[in-house]
Design an enzyme around this catalytic site. Structure first.
Site, short mmCIF file in Angstrom:
data_model
loop_
_atom_site.label_atom_id
_atom_site.label_comp_id
_atom_site.label_asym_id
_atom_site.label_seq_id
_atom_site.Cartn_x
_atom_site.Cartn_y
_atom_site.Cartn_z
N HIS A 33 -4.92 62.30 139.05
CA HIS A 33 -4.42 62.84 137.78
C HIS A 33 -4.26 64.37 137.72
CE1 HIS A 33 -5.86 58.83 136.64
NE2 HIS A 33 -5.25 58.92 135.50
N ASP A 68 2.83 62.13 140.68
CA ASP A 68 1.51 61.74 140.19
C ASP A 68 1.43 60.23 139.97
OD1 ASP A 68 -0.93 63.52 139.04
OD2 ASP A 68 -0.86 61.59 138.02
N GLY A 69 0.25 59.67 140.21
CA GLY A 69 0.04 58.24 139.93
C GLY A 69 0.16 57.93 138.45
N HIS A 70 -0.12 58.91 137.61
CA HIS A 70 -0.01 58.72 136.16
C HIS A 70 1.09 59.62 135.62
CE1 HIS A 70 -0.79 58.07 132.01
NE2 HIS A 70 -1.99 57.59 132.16
N HIS A 88 0.66 49.61 134.56
CA HIS A 88 -0.16 50.25 133.53
C HIS A 88 0.75 50.69 132.37
CE1 HIS A 88 -2.60 53.56 131.85
NE2 HIS A 88 -3.64 52.93 132.38
N GLU A 137 -5.07 47.56 132.80
CA GLU A 137 -4.51 48.05 131.52
C GLU A 137 -2.99 47.91 131.53
OE1 GLU A 137 -6.11 52.05 131.94
OE2 GLU A 137 -7.81 51.51 130.70
N GLU A 169 -3.94 49.17 124.41
CA GLU A 169 -4.59 50.47 124.26
C GLU A 169 -3.86 51.30 123.19
OE1 GLU A 169 -5.12 52.52 127.96
OE2 GLU A 169 -5.40 54.44 126.97
N CYS A 186 -3.34 54.36 123.08
CA CYS A 186 -2.42 55.31 123.73
C CYS A 186 -1.09 54.65 124.11
CB CYS A 186 -3.03 55.87 125.01
SG CYS A 186 -4.38 56.99 124.71
N CYS A 212 -9.46 59.11 126.24
CA CYS A 212 -8.03 59.40 126.13
C CYS A 212 -7.48 59.11 124.74
CB CYS A 212 -7.25 58.68 127.20
SG CYS A 212 -7.18 56.91 127.04
ZN ZN Z 1 -6.05 55.85 125.57
#
Ligand code: ZN
Length: 659
Positions: free
Chosen positions: A143, A193-195, A271, A323, A339, A341, A419
């Site tokens: 991240h 980036d992985g995210h 994800h 997720e 989630e 988010c 988060c």
């Molecule tokens: Zn979150």
């Protein structure tokens, strides 16, 4: 570059929060809670000053990185991002209200960021404190660019609110450094980036600075994702890892949306938060580069999500494991992950799609997520949060079963991995930017969300004010009043939500035909005068909503919805064993506003049936005769307000006899 109709472009611009003041009782109160309660509370959390909450250590990590303090790094690899989201929220709060004390705290923390920033521009406490020689060696999992992205977003918000450049300069220095590291030149890293997150953030940084390098860097990251030979394989080999990370038969790297290049992604995979952050950036880039193919991919992904993978509450990502999205129509209620988010990210994506294609579908989803799957993430007092938003809870199993271990029966004060709480705070603090758009070419002003507010925009050098007064989402009536310096011709485009089957509208008392709308927006074009008033009435009957028949979990069930608000049953109102309640065919419901309950909410009451009590005393687990049933009063509250009283069972979907 000239545009043709085929080329994607923003047909309108979302009006900035600076030009929108929310003043209704529903949202203004929540904005206040964020500004006065959540922001100070989260500041305490970042400083480990909340007794009983999981430690955050975020500020301390920065102090250690800056050399102000000694100690070890503590927290998740992306702990820095909690501070970034907090700072971004502060930016949004300060954009609306002066608060010198808060600004001083933020300025001090920006000074701390400056001290923690390395000579070359690098800024990440995990690597600086813990692994200074290992920067950029595990983009897949760690991240680094994700955290950078959140600070870029914070920098833009804070700069736009205060005009102070320091944090913007810090993040530009970091972005300039990142641009030297990543690219397809010899010696650069061809990675990402992985995210996803930095991609959409770089677009914001570009918009704030006009430095096209940031846009190019965002495009590079998006274009590289999923290319072969695979960067994550290469990176894992460099780390001398035996395995190549998250792989499953037929699904390699889809968790990161890196299974194939983005232009070959037609279904939402992996994800869910990562997915919607990436898709948001893809819309931005499709617009900036007139990329028809990329926008087409975004539309296909959109349809896949909203037609097959979205809960009725606007939540996405049904599997706690990874997720993630799973297969179409797999929407379990008691193991739902959804989630907070992810619902927030869905709103980011929807808002971007909406500016490109003026269609209510995007605003409808924005509204659905906002009033349900997002708002449920925060308690009414703003002091506790859900990360996971289930649609059915039986506390006995949720507290016991391993496959429900992510489901919490009550909101938690803070999370070690926090988060969602700062994310919901920044969303509410910036809500003003989702309400209106302006198309300067066509001279149109769009009203997407019905929230009591005042809009101020510029049209040909004159300031146009639009005041919206409503008790939405409880009330069907919306009043709009214009204030102009001189009579001006333009269109006012009002969204007729897809849930509304009957809308009436009048301008200065004259009733207009509401059936003529364009993509769900009723456009009224005329020469407007000051004090012109528009009355919009959106009928909000109580609806029984069914799922697509392929959603197995909801077979034989219905949910109660009124307007954009989805309702649920709670044990505290209806007793235990909510699964036993059946709504008979033709069941009648009433709605009324209870100002004493849950800060003032509408509640739905009606009559269902339940198993007669004496049948429950039966000692056999399985019997052959039917149980007799008796009438039972039911009381439903808005889903977002569940778990603010005595903890217990909850369900959105209720058994319903269709015949
Ligand atoms: Zn979150």
């Amino acid at each position: 570059m000239g545009t043709t109709e085929k080329e994607p472009r923003k047909h309108m611009e979302a009006v900035s929060i600076k030009n929108v003041t929310i003043h209704d009782s529903f949202w203004a109160e929540r904005e206040q809670i964020v500004a006065k309660t959540v922001v100070p509370y989260q500041w305490d959390a970042l400083n480990d000053a909340i007794p009983g909450a999981e430690p955050s250590h975020t500020i301390e990590n920065f102090r250690i990185a800056a050399g102000d303090s000694e100690g070890e790094y503590y927290g998740m690899v992306f702990q820095d991002s909690d501070l970034a989201k907090w700072l971004e929220t502060v930016g949004f709060v300060l954009a609306k209200h002066k608060d010198p004390q808060l600004e001083k705290i933020a300025d001090d923390v920006i000074d701390l960021l400056g001290r923690a920033q390395q000579q070359d521009g690098y800024l990440n406490t995990y690597y600086t404190v813990k692994k200074p020689d290992e920067r950029w060696t595990n983009l897949r999992d760690n991240h680094e660019l994700y955290c950078a992205g959140h600070f870029m977003e914070a920098a833009v918000a804070y700069y736009e609110a205060t005009g102070k450049r320091k944090v913007l300069d810090i993040m530009c220095k970091y972005a300039d450094y990142i641009a030297t590291i990543f690219g397809d030149e010899p010696g650069q890293i061809r990675g990402y980036d992985g995210h996803p997150e930095v991609e959409l953030a770089l677009v914001k940084l570009y918009e704030a600075t006009d430095n096209k390098n940031y846009l190019e860097l965002s495009k590079f990251f998006v274009d590289e994702r999923g290319q072969q030979p695979h960067f994550f394989d290469h990176e894992a080999k460099e780390r001398e890892e035996a395995g190549l990370g998250k792989q499953k038969e037929g699904r390699i790297y889809d968790y990161f949306q890196a299974h194939v290049p983005v232009r070959e992604q037609f279904t939402a995979e992996g994800h869910s938060v990562r997915a919607v952050y990436l898709y948001s950036a893809m819309v931005d880039l499709a617009v900036e580069y007139n990329d028809v193919k990329l926008l087409d991919v975004c539309k296909k992904l959109w349809n896949d999500v909203v037609q097959k993978k979205m809960y009725i509450i606007g939540g996405i990502g049904s599997s706690a494991h990874e997720e993630r999205f799973t297969v179409p129509f797999d929407l379990p209620n008691d193991r739902a992950y959804t989630e907070t988010c992810a619902a927030i990210g869905l709103m980011f994506w929807a808002q971007r799609m909406l500016q490109v294609e003026k269609h209510r579908d995007y605003a409808d989803v924005m509204e659905l997520a906002l009033y349900n799957g997002i708002l449920s993430g925060m308690s009414l007092d703003g002091k506790s949060y859900f990360y996971v938003n289930p649609l059915e809870v039986w506390p006995d199993t949720a507290n016991f079963r391993n496959d429900m271990k992510t489901v919490k029966v009550t909101r938690q004060p803070w999370f070690g991995c926090a988060c969602c709480p700062p994310n919901i705070a920044r969303l509410i603090a910036s809500l003003g930017q989702y309400l209106y758009s302006q198309d300067k070419v066509e001279r149109e002003v769009y009203v997407h969300l019905y929230i009591g507010s005042k809009l101020e925009i510029d049209m040909d050098g004159q300031t146009i004010q639009l005041t919206q007064t409503t008790n939405y989402p409880w009330d069907e009536q919306i009043s709009l009043r214009l204030q102009l310096e001189q009579p001006t011709e333009f269109s006012l485009a009002l969204r007729i939500p897809s849930w509304c089957k009957s809308a009436t509208i009048s301008v200065n008392g004259e009733v207009l035909n509401t059936r003529i709308h364009v993509n769900g927006y009723l456009k009224i074009r005329r020469v407007w005068q000051s004090e012109d008033s528009i009355e919009l009435h959106l009928e909000m009957p109580i609806e029984l909503v069914r799922s697509h028949p392929r959603v197995r979990e909801n077979a034989g069930k219905a949910a109660l919805q009124r307007g954009p608000v989805v309702f649920c049953l709670e044990e505290v109102d209806n007793g235990a064993n909510l699964q036993d309640i059946v709504l008979p065919l033709g069941a009648k419901f009433d709605v009324h506003f209870d100002k004493e309950l849950l800060g003032g909410v509408s509640i739905i009451t009606g009559t269902g049936t339940r198993t007669e009590e004496k049948a429950e005393e039966h000692h056999s687990l399985y019997i052959t005769q039917a149980f007799s049933r008796v009438p039972a009063t039911i009381k439903a509250i808005p889903y977002f307000a569940w778990s603010n009283r005595t903890p217990g069972e909850m369900t959105v979907w209720i058994r319903h006899s269709e015949v």
